[in-house]
Design a protein around this motif. Structure first.
Motif, short mmCIF file in Angstrom:
data_model
loop_
_atom_site.label_atom_id
_atom_site.label_comp_id
_atom_site.label_asym_id
_atom_site.label_seq_id
_atom_site.Cartn_x
_atom_site.Cartn_y
_atom_site.Cartn_z
N MET A 362 -100.29 -6.58 -55.38
CA MET A 362 -99.56 -5.71 -56.28
C MET A 362 -98.71 -6.50 -57.29
SD MET A 362 -99.49 -2.53 -56.99
CE MET A 362 -99.96 -1.59 -55.57
N GLN A 363 -98.10 -7.57 -56.83
CA GLN A 363 -97.30 -8.40 -57.74
C GLN A 363 -98.21 -9.05 -58.79
OE1 GLN A 363 -94.93 -11.35 -55.74
NE2 GLN A 363 -93.69 -11.79 -57.54
N TYR A 364 -99.39 -9.47 -58.38
CA TYR A 364 -100.37 -10.03 -59.31
C TYR A 364 -100.79 -8.98 -60.34
CZ TYR A 364 -105.04 -11.58 -60.82
OH TYR A 364 -106.16 -11.91 -61.57
N LEU A 365 -101.02 -7.76 -59.89
CA LEU A 365 -101.41 -6.67 -60.78
C LEU A 365 -100.36 -6.47 -61.86
CD1 LEU A 365 -103.40 -3.98 -60.99
CD2 LEU A 365 -101.37 -2.88 -60.07
N HIS A 366 -99.09 -6.46 -61.47
CA HIS A 366 -98.01 -6.23 -62.43
C HIS A 366 -97.96 -7.34 -63.48
CE1 HIS A 366 -95.35 -2.93 -60.66
NE2 HIS A 366 -96.49 -2.88 -60.03
N ARG A 367 -98.17 -8.57 -63.05
CA ARG A 367 -98.07 -9.68 -64.01
C ARG A 367 -99.25 -9.69 -64.98
NH1 ARG A 367 -96.02 -15.04 -60.88
NH2 ARG A 367 -95.72 -15.68 -63.05
N VAL A 368 -100.41 -9.20 -64.54
CA VAL A 368 -101.59 -9.20 -65.41
C VAL A 368 -101.57 -8.00 -66.36
CG1 VAL A 368 -104.10 -9.00 -65.46
CG2 VAL A 368 -103.02 -10.52 -63.81
N LEU A 369 -101.33 -6.81 -65.81
CA LEU A 369 -101.43 -5.59 -66.62
C LEU A 369 -100.14 -5.23 -67.34
CD1 LEU A 369 -103.45 -3.13 -64.32
CD2 LEU A 369 -104.32 -4.79 -65.97
N GLY A 370 -99.00 -5.67 -66.81
CA GLY A 370 -97.71 -5.24 -67.34
C GLY A 370 -97.55 -5.34 -68.85
N PRO A 371 -97.78 -6.52 -69.47
CA PRO A 371 -97.56 -6.65 -70.91
C PRO A 371 -98.41 -5.69 -71.74
CG PRO A 371 -97.70 -8.81 -69.88
CD PRO A 371 -98.09 -7.82 -68.84
N THR A 372 -99.69 -5.53 -71.40
CA THR A 372 -100.57 -4.66 -72.19
C THR A 372 -100.19 -3.19 -72.01
OG1 THR A 372 -102.39 -6.24 -71.96
CG2 THR A 372 -102.96 -4.02 -72.65
N VAL A 373 -99.91 -2.77 -70.78
CA VAL A 373 -99.52 -1.39 -70.54
C VAL A 373 -98.20 -1.09 -71.25
CG1 VAL A 373 -98.77 0.25 -68.77
CG2 VAL A 373 -100.79 -1.18 -68.37
N PHE A 476 -107.68 -2.51 -61.23
CA PHE A 476 -107.14 -2.55 -62.58
C PHE A 476 -107.22 -1.19 -63.28
CE2 PHE A 476 -108.01 -7.39 -63.15
CZ PHE A 476 -106.86 -7.66 -62.44
N SER A 477 -108.39 -0.56 -63.28
CA SER A 477 -108.58 0.69 -64.03
C SER A 477 -107.70 1.83 -63.53
CB SER A 477 -110.06 1.10 -64.01
OG SER A 477 -110.82 0.24 -64.84
N PRO A 478 -107.62 2.09 -62.22
CA PRO A 478 -106.71 3.16 -61.78
C PRO A 478 -105.26 2.90 -62.17
CG PRO A 478 -108.23 2.58 -60.02
CD PRO A 478 -108.41 1.56 -61.11
N ALA A 479 -104.83 1.62 -62.15
CA ALA A 479 -103.45 1.30 -62.52
C ALA A 479 -103.22 1.51 -64.01
CB ALA A 479 -103.15 -0.15 -62.15
N ILE A 480 -104.24 1.25 -64.83
CA ILE A 480 -104.10 1.49 -66.28
C ILE A 480 -104.03 2.99 -66.56
CG2 ILE A 480 -105.28 1.26 -68.51
CD1 ILE A 480 -106.47 -1.38 -67.42
N MET A 481 -104.85 3.78 -65.87
CA MET A 481 -104.86 5.22 -66.11
C MET A 481 -103.60 5.90 -65.61
SD MET A 481 -108.74 6.64 -65.51
CE MET A 481 -109.06 5.81 -63.96
N SER A 482 -103.04 5.42 -64.49
CA SER A 482 -101.84 6.06 -63.90
C SER A 482 -100.80 4.99 -63.59
CB SER A 482 -102.22 6.81 -62.63
OG SER A 482 -103.21 7.77 -62.89
N PRO A 483 -100.20 4.40 -64.61
CA PRO A 483 -99.25 3.30 -64.38
C PRO A 483 -98.03 3.71 -63.58
CG PRO A 483 -99.23 3.98 -66.69
CD PRO A 483 -100.39 4.65 -66.05
N LYS A 484 -97.64 4.99 -63.66
CA LYS A 484 -96.48 5.46 -62.88
C LYS A 484 -96.75 5.34 -61.38
CE LYS A 484 -92.72 7.94 -61.85
NZ LYS A 484 -92.81 8.00 -60.41
N LEU A 485 -97.98 5.64 -60.96
CA LEU A 485 -98.31 5.63 -59.54
C LEU A 485 -98.40 4.21 -58.98
CD1 LEU A 485 -100.98 8.47 -59.38
CD2 LEU A 485 -98.48 8.62 -59.33
N PHE A 486 -98.53 3.22 -59.87
CA PHE A 486 -98.58 1.82 -59.46
C PHE A 486 -97.28 1.10 -59.81
CE2 PHE A 486 -102.94 2.99 -59.20
CZ PHE A 486 -103.57 2.10 -58.34
N HIS A 487 -96.25 1.87 -60.17
CA HIS A 487 -94.92 1.35 -60.51
C HIS A 487 -94.92 0.41 -61.71
CE1 HIS A 487 -93.54 3.22 -56.85
NE2 HIS A 487 -94.37 2.50 -56.13
#
Length: 809
Positions: A362-373, A476-487
């Motif tokens: 999860m921490q890895y996900l935030h660092r990769v997707l965070g800036p673009t989202v 990646f895709s579910p987190a992009i579609m629903s960023p609130k649910l992935f914090h």
């Protein structure tokens, strides 16, 4: 044995809500309260009477809670938020539905006489001689009363009624933790028709009518038997009126499940854990996996997600997550002949890999997707590629010089999506070093297994798709579609941003599918992105090759690293306030600092990149609790009571920006301090100001607190410390439920393997027994130990029940 309760909550959606705004709509959100304490706030869904939230939470709490309530609110920018209605579910109702309570529930209006909370400390007894018996009621104090006045407190007094006579205590001004220590006596009349003594708490008001705060009712006939009863009694609401607006306030779709777990000491679960680990290790050597095969074959779709996450967490704690996933993947491959169907079902292997990525990455996900989202949320640009969905408001005058056509909107959208995708792929390409070693090692094994199973040249893409099917399509895709649910975001996206995120998620899925021609052919309007997706496929392949290029020596410390806590448990900006300071919390003298909670200390710095200073050592923390709103004029303040170097108690006050952040910080602090010694059992929810506590008006600064602490209330997060005993217990409970199905399946496997019918091995020669036979014996032993402990606890409860009579109606 430890009893642990957890409450799974899914707030799905609402319908037919009343309009609260002049626009004919509402801006609804939900507040979840457990025994009248706000624990969760959903995001606001703007301008709708049919909101969809889809938010999930799990709260760990003491088994003594009474009720969970869902308040639907309408957010207002300029005035106090309106209450639309509420739904309440009692502990007893949830206990009657072990599989959970799910469905639509009508909202009811708020009745002030039912909005009670808190407890009253009383002693009620029969005194005097046989000829002159009296009923004596001693009113000591109360705690956590409802706040009825604008100052964030109440002016409580107690009214005692018996046999047509009434007596009252004095009024304690501005306190929800009043202390009276007053005694009342009534002549006992055993022939009186009224057999009840009613103790009511009221909020005194000078101008308007007094507000009801709750009551406790005693049966005098029962009291004649035990003579005396003393303790803290939960305040009950007044007799509820029939709901006036049943069905007129709309409805809420909820899924709520209460689970009470009786967890045995570690020694009881050790044989089960050792057996499971032995089977996974042995399967890597001889290829036989009867035990894991049985679990795979008998786990139904209904509980597959839960079993998957329990297995993943258990084996992560044992340093064998990679081996478990490798075995499940092998079992899945053995059942798959067509490469296009690989990992497309919600099998135990797929669910386990998905859960593994969330727990470990999860921490890895935030660092990769965070800036673009974050960029998508900040820019709020109109993005649409489907001509049938281009709205008229997006077409028209773009400036004084030219008119924007439909094709202009689509062309602009293509450029924006290309820009977002380029940024995201660049972030992914640079993230190899950020990806946890255990994920890289697991993906390497997955790549190898799939390549061996589909060795033909035409199937060379399948081993890449096997990784992207999890990394891109399920992570990646579910987190992009629903960023609130992935914090990734605190709020849900608006309609425009949501559409942009959906299209970005689609492009990431197309990259993950590794075939842009076919992907774009299904939705022809995606074809302008085909060159970008084609380039993305090449980048993704190169990234995967780098990701799985991990040396064996990098895995040597993997097992040790997996059992260590995350370096940073929680971090973020908070406002700090010292107890000896004066004035409002957010005055100019207070600084906004960046705090980080690790496994050793709570630290702070001026900025995230500044050098951190050690602030509070975790071992010195004695309690972390909320602060009353009236103390600082804010409802989002927490206090940390800790011991300084001299052993003296010190208190620091930290303000959060919202109720969710407040509860997340409290939860994180309580989890990392769970084994601390010297923790407080009571605390002051106010502050010491003007030579007395603002909550209970005590003048002794170091005196015992006036409210009980809530150490056991925490929120489940993906980065929670592993709890081997709980995970082993949950797996035991699941296996116990499917034991008979496993026995039948085991006989089928033996018959297929041996070619004839074989009875289940009941031999006492356990040293030579196979995995399933040992498992059934271990389950039987665990079941007997569990039943024995439950029987012991029931006997203790019966003994207490024989000594005490419940006097409350």
């Amino acid at each position: 044995m430890a009893k642990r309760s957890s409450l799974f909550i899914r707030i799905v959606e609402g319908k037919n809500l009343p309009a609260k705004d002049i626009t004919g709509s509402s801006d609804p959100y939900c507040i979840v309260k457990i025994d009248n304490e706000a624990i969760i706030r959903t995001a606001t869904v703007w301008k709708t009477l049919f909101p969809f939230w889809g938010e999930e939470y799990e709260v760990h709490l003491p088994p003594t809670f009474h009720c969970v309530s869902f308040y639907v609110m309408d957010e207002d920018a300029l005035s106090r938020d309106d209450v639309i209605g509420k739904v309440s579910l009692t502990h007893s109702l949830l206990a009657e539905h072990p599989k959970g309570y799910s469905g639509w529930l009508n909202l009811t209006e708020i009745d002030p006489d039912e909005e009670v909370q808190g407890e009253l400390h009383l002693r009620i007894e029969i005194v005097g001689s046989e000829a002159a018996k009296k009923l004596r009621c001693q009113v000591f104090d109360a705690r956590d009363l409802a706040r009825k006045d604008r100052n964030g407190a109440s002016d409580p007094f107690v009214r005692v009624r018996y046999n047509g006579k009434t007596q009252e205590t004095s009024v304690i001004k501005k306190s929800c933790y009043p202390r009276w220590n007053e005694t009342f006596e009534f002549d006992l009349d055993e022939s009186a028709p009224e057999k009840l003594c009613v103790v009511e708490v009221w909020d005194w008001d000078l101008v308007s009518r007094n507000d009801f705060l709750g009551k406790v009712v005693f049966n005098v006939e029962g009291l004649l038997t035990v003579q005396q009863e003393e303790g803290w009694f939960l305040l009950r609401p007044d007799k509820s009126k029939p709901p006036q607006d049943e069905g007129n306030l709309g409805a809420l779709h909820l899924q709520v499940r209460l689970r009470d777990e009786m967890v045995l000491p570690s020694s009881h679960y050790r044989p089960l854990v050792q057996l499971l680990c032995r089977e996974v290790k042995a399967a890597a050597q001889d290829g036989k996996a009867h035990l894991i095969t049985l679990i795979d074959e008998t786990t139904t779709a209904e509980c597959r997600q839960e079993v998957a996450i329990n297995l993943v967490k258990l084996f992560l704690g044992q340093g064998l997550a990679k081996e478990l996933l490798d075995l499940l993947i092998k079992l899945e491959l053995d059942k798959t002949d067509e490469p296009n169907t690989l990992f497309r079902s919600n099998s135990l292997a797929s669910k386990s890999m998905e859960s593994f990525l969330k727990v470990a990455g999860m921490q890895y996900l935030h660092r990769v997707l965070g800036p673009t989202v974050n960029r998508v949320f900040e820019e709020k640009r109109c993005i649409e590629l489907d001509p049938s969905k281009v709205e008229s408001k997006d077409v028209g005058c773009s400036s004084l010089h030219w008119t924007q056509s439909e094709s202009d909107v689509i062309q602009q959208s293509v450029h924006l999506l290309q820009s977002y995708l380029t940024d995201l792929l660049a972030a992914i390409a640079k993230s190899v070093g950020l990806c946890p070693v255990v994920i890289r090692a697991t993906f390497r094994q997955l790549f190898k297994r799939v390549g061996e199973h589909f060795p033909e040249e035409k199937d060379q893409n399948i081993k890449f798709i096997a990784i992207t099917s999890f990394l891109c399509l399920r992570f990646f895709s579910p987190a992009i579609m629903s960023p609130k649910l992935f914090h990734l975001q605190e709020k849900h996206a608006d309609a425009r941003t949501s559409r942009a995120l959906l299209l970005l998620a689609k492009t990431v899925q197309n990259v993950g599918n590794m075939d842009p021609v076919i992907s774009c052919a299904k939705e022809g309007w995606m074809s302008p992105l085909q060159p970008t997706i084609q380039q993305g496929v090449a980048q993704m392949k190169q990234f995967i090759l780098q990701l799985i290029d991990i040396e064996e020596k990098e895995e040597l410390d993997l097992q040790r690293a997996l059992t260590l806590p995350s370096p940073v448990v929680k971090e973020g900006p908070l406002f700090i306030h010292k107890a000896k300071s004066k004035g409002p919390l957010l005055s100019s003298s207070f600084k906004k600092l960046y705090f980080a909670l690790t496994g050793e200390a709570l630290t702070y710095a001026k900025t995230p990149s500044s050098k951190k200073s050690s602030f509070i050592t975790l071992a010195n923390i004695r309690v972390a609790e909320k602060v009353e709103e009236k103390s600082f004029g804010s409802s989002h303040v927490m206090q940390i009571v800790y011991s300084d170097e001299a052993g003296q108690a010190e208190t620091v006050y930290l303000q959060c920006k919202c109720v969710n952040e407040l509860n997340q910080w409290l939860s994180a602090l309580r989890k990392v301090c769970v084994n601390n010694t010297g923790v407080l059992c009571a605390y002051h929810p106010g502050i010491f100001r003007g030579e007395k506590w603002s909550c209970c008006h005590q003048k002794d600064k170091t005196g015992l607190g006036c409210d009980k602490t809530r150490h056991g209330v925490t929120l489940r997060e993906w980065n929670d410390p592993l709890d081997p005993d709980l995970e082993a217990h949950l797996i035991f409970r699941h296996l116990l439920g499917v034991r008979e199905a496993m026995k039948e399946k085991y006989l089928e496997l033996l018959t297929l393997e041996k070619g004839e019918n074989f009875p289940l091995n009941q031999s006492e020669d356990l040293e030579n027994a196979d995995g399933p036979t040992l498992l059934f014996r271990v389950l039987q032993d665990l079941e007997e130990a569990h039943d024995k402990e439950l029987s012991r606890l029931r006997d203790l409860a019966d003994q207490e029940q024989n000594c005490l009579v419940d006097l409350q109606t």
